[in-house]
Design a protein around this motif. Structure first.
Motif, PDB file in Angstrom:
ATOM      1  N   LEU A 297      23.281  -7.338  32.289  1.00 45.31           N
ATOM      2  CA  LEU A 297      21.981  -7.505  31.657  1.00 45.31           C
ATOM      3  C   LEU A 297      21.616  -6.271  30.860  1.00 45.31           C
ATOM      4  N   GLY A 298      20.898  -6.504  29.761  1.00 44.94           N
ATOM      5  CA  GLY A 298      20.437  -5.415  28.927  1.00 44.94           C
ATOM      6  C   GLY A 298      18.997  -5.041  29.211  1.00 44.94           C
ATOM      7  N   PRO A 299      18.472  -4.066  28.483  1.00 44.76           N
ATOM      8  CA  PRO A 299      17.098  -3.598  28.706  1.00 44.76           C
ATOM      9  C   PRO A 299      16.070  -4.620  28.250  1.00 44.76           C
ATOM     10  N   LYS A 300      14.863  -4.472  28.763  1.00 51.25           N
ATOM     11  CA  LYS A 300      13.793  -5.409  28.422  1.00 51.25           C
ATOM     12  C   LYS A 300      13.276  -5.168  27.009  1.00 51.25           C
ATOM     13  N   PHE A 301      12.663  -6.204  26.442  1.00 50.14           N
ATOM     14  CA  PHE A 301      11.968  -6.098  25.167  1.00 50.14           C
ATOM     15  C   PHE A 301      10.806  -7.080  25.192  1.00 50.14           C
ATOM     16  N   ASN A 302       9.771  -6.792  24.438  1.00 48.10           N
ATOM     17  CA  ASN A 302       8.585  -7.642  24.447  1.00 48.10           C
ATOM     18  C   ASN A 302       8.892  -8.993  23.803  1.00 48.10           C
ATOM     19  N   THR A 303       8.586 -10.061  24.506  1.00 54.15           N
ATOM     20  CA  THR A 303       8.839 -11.414  24.020  1.00 54.15           C
ATOM     21  C   THR A 303       8.178 -11.640  22.660  1.00 54.15           C
ATOM     22  N   GLY A 304       8.948 -12.183  21.725  1.00 51.67           N
ATOM     23  CA  GLY A 304       8.407 -12.513  20.419  1.00 51.67           C
ATOM     24  C   GLY A 304       8.173 -11.333  19.503  1.00 51.67           C
ATOM     25  N   GLN A 305       8.513 -10.117  19.948  1.00 55.50           N
ATOM     26  CA  GLN A 305       8.279  -8.926  19.140  1.00 55.50           C
ATOM     27  C   GLN A 305       9.569  -8.220  18.760  1.00 55.50           C
ATOM     28  N   GLU A 306      10.686  -8.898  18.924  1.00 59.38           N
ATOM     29  CA  GLU A 306      12.006  -8.364  18.576  1.00 59.38           C
ATOM     30  C   GLU A 306      12.513  -9.075  17.326  1.00 59.38           C
ATOM     31  N   THR A 307      12.913  -8.302  16.333  1.00 57.23           N
ATOM     32  CA  THR A 307      13.359  -8.905  15.074  1.00 57.23           C
ATOM     33  C   THR A 307      14.775  -9.451  15.142  1.00 57.23           C
ATOM     34  N   ASP A 308      15.585  -8.970  16.087  1.00 55.46           N
ATOM     35  CA  ASP A 308      16.994  -9.361  16.110  1.00 55.46           C
ATOM     36  C   ASP A 308      17.482  -9.474  17.552  1.00 55.46           C
ATOM     37  N   VAL A 309      17.154 -10.570  18.210  1.00 55.95           N
ATOM     38  CA  VAL A 309      17.596 -10.783  19.591  1.00 55.95           C
ATOM     39  C   VAL A 309      19.113 -10.919  19.644  1.00 55.95           C
ATOM     40  N   ALA A 310      19.703 -11.577  18.650  1.00 53.98           N
ATOM     41  CA  ALA A 310      21.157 -11.717  18.610  1.00 53.98           C
ATOM     42  C   ALA A 310      21.833 -10.348  18.578  1.00 53.98           C
ATOM     43  N   GLY A 311      21.230  -9.406  17.864  1.00 55.28           N
ATOM     44  CA  GLY A 311      21.780  -8.056  17.820  1.00 55.28           C
ATOM     45  C   GLY A 311      21.789  -7.390  19.177  1.00 55.28           C
ATOM     46  N   ARG A 312      20.822  -7.714  20.014  1.00 58.23           N
ATOM     47  CA  ARG A 312      20.796  -7.164  21.372  1.00 58.23           C
ATOM     48  C   ARG A 312      21.975  -7.677  22.193  1.00 58.23           C
ATOM     49  N   PHE A 313      22.344  -8.932  21.988  1.00 56.62           N
ATOM     50  CA  PHE A 313      23.525  -9.462  22.667  1.00 56.62           C
ATOM     51  C   PHE A 313      24.791  -8.733  22.214  1.00 56.62           C
ATOM     52  N   LEU A 314      24.912  -8.523  20.936  1.00 57.51           N
ATOM     53  CA  LEU A 314      26.096  -7.841  20.417  1.00 57.51           C
ATOM     54  C   LEU A 314      26.182  -6.416  20.940  1.00 57.51           C
ATOM     55  N   GLU A 315      25.052  -5.730  20.998  1.00 53.97           N
ATOM     56  CA  GLU A 315      25.017  -4.364  21.531  1.00 53.97           C
ATOM     57  C   GLU A 315      25.400  -4.343  23.012  1.00 53.97           C
ATOM     58  N   LEU A 316      24.877  -5.302  23.781  1.00 54.26           N
ATOM     59  CA  LEU A 316      25.191  -5.366  25.204  1.00 54.26           C
ATOM     60  C   LEU A 316      26.669  -5.658  25.427  1.00 54.26           C
ATOM     61  N   GLU A 317      27.241  -6.579  24.660  1.00 53.01           N
ATOM     62  CA  GLU A 317      28.657  -6.892  24.813  1.00 53.01           C
ATOM     63  C   GLU A 317      29.527  -5.688  24.461  1.00 53.01           C
ATOM     64  N   SER A 318      29.139  -4.949  23.433  1.00 55.60           N
ATOM     65  CA  SER A 318      29.896  -3.767  23.044  1.00 55.60           C
ATOM     66  C   SER A 318      29.926  -2.747  24.179  1.00 55.60           C
ATOM     67  N   TRP A 319      28.771  -2.502  24.790  1.00 58.97           N
ATOM     68  CA  TRP A 319      28.728  -1.554  25.917  1.00 58.97           C
ATOM     69  C   TRP A 319      29.557  -2.077  27.087  1.00 58.97           C
ATOM     70  N   ALA A 320      29.411  -3.356  27.408  1.00 62.04           N
ATOM     71  CA  ALA A 320      30.100  -3.918  28.564  1.00 62.04           C
ATOM     72  C   ALA A 320      31.618  -3.842  28.409  1.00 62.04           C
ATOM     73  N   ARG A 321      32.124  -4.151  27.230  1.00 63.88           N
ATOM     74  CA  ARG A 321      33.573  -4.130  27.033  1.00 63.88           C
ATOM     75  C   ARG A 321      34.114  -2.706  27.019  1.00 63.88           C
ATOM     76  N   ALA A 322      33.286  -1.754  26.658  1.00 62.30           N
ATOM     77  CA  ALA A 322      33.724  -0.360  26.658  1.00 62.30           C
ATOM     78  C   ALA A 322      33.744   0.246  28.059  1.00 62.30           C
ATOM     79  N   ASN A 323      33.037  -0.385  29.024  1.00 70.32           N
ATOM     80  CA  ASN A 323      32.874   0.232  30.335  1.00 70.32           C
ATOM     81  C   ASN A 323      33.341  -0.610  31.513  1.00 70.32           C
ATOM     82  N   LEU A 324      33.616  -1.893  31.298  1.00 72.67           N
ATOM     83  CA  LEU A 324      33.915  -2.787  32.411  1.00 72.67           C
ATOM     84  C   LEU A 324      35.148  -3.633  32.109  1.00 72.67           C
ATOM     85  N   PRO A 325      35.911  -4.041  33.140  1.00 72.98           N
ATOM     86  CA  PRO A 325      37.116  -4.862  32.933  1.00 72.98           C
ATOM     87  C   PRO A 325      36.756  -6.331  32.760  1.00 72.98           C
TER      88      PRO A 325
END
Length: 497
Positions: A297-325
Motif C-alpha cells: 500500500l502507498g501513502p494516503k491522499f485526500n479523496t478527489g484532490q489528487e490530479t493523477d491517481v494512476a501515477g500513484r500506482f505507477l510510483e508504488l509499483e516502482s518502489w515495490a519492484r525495487a525493494n521486494l521479490p
C-alpha cells in the motif's frame, strides 16, 4: 483551468484481491414493510459485528446493504487485525492523556480478540493467520520514536519490543514488534458473520440502498422498494449517510492505493509491516484463488484532490519492484477511509437527548478492522444496556477542531470535451452548469451532472478507478454516475450534453 491528466496504462485487475477467493451467499433486496428492534445500515465489519452481537443476545435485527456484503470498504482494506496502529500510543498519551490511551488499547484489543473468537466459534474460513506486526523506519534518526512508542504501548498493557531491524528484504534502521497479531481475508470474514447473523434469526438484505432515515414514533428507514421501522438505527456506512450532528464536517476523507503481486514463497515474510517514514508503505501477504500474494500500500491522499491517481500506482509499483521479490501484478485498487482530528473514531449515540436510538460509526483513520469491530461491539452493547469502558473516548459528539476538515475543489476542469482523451474524464462548464464527461475507449461521450448529490461540491475524475470522487466529503460515483458509496445517497443526475 486544469487540464485533466491522461489515464496511464496499468496492469492488474482493478478490484480488491479479497473478492476473488471469497464465497458469497446472495440475499434478497428489501421489499415491502418490515419491523425490527434495530435496523443496521451497512454490511461491513461494523454493521455485521453489531448485528451478530445483538443476535447473540436474542434481539431482532435487520441489516441493509446498498451493494453486496463485505465488498465495500471492509473488503478493500489491508485486513490487518492489530492493536499496533503506527506510533499511536505515544501520541495519545501526550495529547489525550494516559486514560484515553488505555481506553484505545482496551477497545482494539477487545476487537482483535472478538474476531479471533468468532472465527473459531462460527467456523469462519477466512485465511486467518497469527503473525507479528512491525512498524519500521529506514531512518536511524527515528529510532528514538520507535523506542518511545514501545514504552507507551507497554504502559497501556500491550506487549511490545524494539528490534534493530524488521525482517524485510531491504535495510531498516529499527522496528517496533507486536507479537500475536493477525491477518485475514476480510470479505470471507464478513460473509461468515452474515451467515452467523442469519442463523440466529437476523435478516439481511442486499442491493437495498437506503434513501432516507426519518424519525416518528419509531425510526423509519426507506429504500427504493421497501421500508423498515425500528427502535434503533445504526448507520455503519464508512461515512454516515445521515447524522443529526454532521459527521462529514468532523472528518477528512482520505484514500490510498493498494496493489497485490504474485509471490512464489509467502513464508519469507514472517509478519506484516508498516513504514512510519514519509511516504508510508504497508506490506503483508495474502492469497487469492490462484495462490500467494504480496500486498503493498502507498501513502494516503485526500479523496478527489489528487490530479493523477494512476501515477500513484505507477510510483508504488516502482518502489515495490525495487525493494521486494515480486511476480506479476494481479490486482490493484483504491480504498477510502476518514481521518479524525484526534486519531480516534466516532462511534455510539450521535445525540442521546434529541435523537435517541440513532447510532453512528465513522472516522477509523485507516484502522477499521480492530477499531470497526470495537465500534460494532460498543454500539450493540450500548443498545443492550451494558456500554463498554471505552464508550466516552469514542463519543461522536465530543469537541473537535473545526479547521481539520478542508473542502477541496475539483481537479478535473477542462476547457472543452476535446481535451478529454478516450478512457479519460473531465468536467466542463456550460453556462452555469458543470458537467462530468467520460469518454469511453471507443470515443463515445457519457455525461452526468458534476454536482455531488450530497452537499453540491464539484466531483473530480479518478483516472485509475475511473470514478467520480467528491473532494469535499468523499462520496464516490461510478463513471455512469451511480453511487459506489456515500455519504451521497442518490446518483449524479443525468445530463444531455
Amino acid at each position: 483551468m486544469t487540464i485533466v491528466t491522461k489515464t496511464a496504462s496499468l496492469d492488474g485487475k482493478n478490484a480488491s484481491c479479497w473478492t476473488a477467493a471469497a464465497e458469497h451467499t446472495r440475499y434478497l433486496s428489501l421489499a415491502g414493510t418490515h419491523k425490527a428492534e434495530t435496523v443496521i445500515v451497512g454490511a461491513g465489519i461494523v454493521g455485521l459485528t453489531a448485528a451478530l452481537r445483538l443476535c447473540e443476545a436474542g434481539r431482532s435485527v435487520i441489516v441493509l446493504e446498498a451493494l453486496r456484503v463485505g465488498r465495500q470498504v471492509t473488503g478493500r482494506s489491508t485486513a490487518k487485525i492489530t492493536t499496533q496502529h503506527g506510533l499511536i500510543y505515544h501520541y495519545l498519551i501526550r495529547n489525550l492523556g494516559r486514560l484515553a490511551a488505555q481506553s484505545y488499547a482496551d477497545a482494539n484489543r477487545a476487537g482483535l480478540d472478538r474476531i479471533l473468537d468468532w472465527a473459531i466459534a462460527h467456523g469462519i474460513e477466512c485465511d486467518l493467520e497469527i503473525k507479528p506486526a512491525y512498524a519500521y523506519t529506514t531512518n536511524a534518526a527515528r529510532y528514538g520514536e520507535i523506542a518511545a512508542e514501545a514504552n507507551a504501548a507497554r504502559q497501556v498493557g500491550l506487549e511490545a519490543e524494539v528490534v534493530d531491524r524488521a525482517p524485510l528484504p531491504f535495510d531498516t534502521a529499527g522496528a517496533l514488534r507486536f507479537p500475536d497479531q493477525a491477518q485475514f481475508n476480510p470479505v470471507q470474514y464478513a460473509v461468515g458473520l452474515a451467515r452467523a447473523v442469519e442463523k440466529l434469526g437476523g435478516r439481511i438484505f442486499e442491493m437495498s440502498r437506503v434513501v432516507s432515515i426519518d424519525e416518528g414514533n419509531r425510526w423509519r428507514v426507506l429504500t427504493d422498494a421497501g421500508k423498515t421501522d425500528a427502535e434503533n438505527v445504526v448507520v455503519a456506512t464508512n461515512m454516515t449517510i445521515k447524522s443529526p450532528i454532521g459527521m462529514a464536517n468532523r472528518t477528512q476523507p482520505r484514500s490510498h492505493t493498494a496493489m497485490a503481486f504474485r509471490l512464489s514463497d509467502s513464508t519469507q515474510f514472517e509478519g506484516f509491516f508498516l513504514g512510519v517514514d514519509d511516504p508510508t508503505r504497508s506490506i503483508r501477504t495474502g492469497r487469492d484463488d490462484k495462490g500467494p500474494l504480496l500486498l503493498v500500500l502507498g501513502p494516503k491522499f485526500n479523496t478527489g484532490q489528487e490530479t493523477d491517481v494512476a501515477g500513484r500506482f505507477l510510483e508504488l509499483e516502482s518502489w515495490a519492484r525495487a525493494n521486494l521479490p515480486l511476480g506479476d501484478l494481479a490486482w490493484r485498487w483504491c480504498n477510502e477511509d476518514y481521518d479524525t482530528p484526534d486519531r480516534v473514531p466516532y462511534a455510539g449515540l450521535a445525540e442521546p437527548d434529541k435523537s435517541p436510538g440513532f447510532y453512528v460509526a465513522t472516522g477509523f483513520n485507516a484502522w477499521g478492522i480492530s477499531n470497526g469491530t470495537a465500534a460494532g461491539m460498543l454500539i450493540a452493547d450500548r443498545i443492550l444496556g451494558r456500554p463498554p469502558s471505552w464508550e466516552k473516548l469514542y463519543d461522536p459528539a465530543r469537541p473537535y477542531d473545526e479547521k481539520f476538515h478542508i473542502n477541496g475543489e475539483s481537479r478535473s476542469m477542462v476547457e472543452s470535451v476535446d481535451d478529454i482523451a478516450p478512457g479519460d474524464g473531465g468536467v466542463v462548464v456550460r453556462a452555469e452548469e458543470k458537467i462530468a464527461v467520460w469518454r469511453d475507449i471507443s470515443g463515445q461521450l457519457h455525461t452526468v451532472s458534476a454536482v455531488c448529490t450530497h452537499k453540491g461540491c464539484t466531483v473530480s475524475w479518478n483516472n485509475a478507478d475511473r470514478t467520480w470522487d467528491c473532494p469535499c466529503h468523499g462520496s464516490i460515483f461510478a463513471a455512469d454516475g451511480s453511487v459506489v458509496h456515500g455519504p451521497a445517497r442518490t446518483p449524479l443526475h443525468p445530463v444531455d450534453l
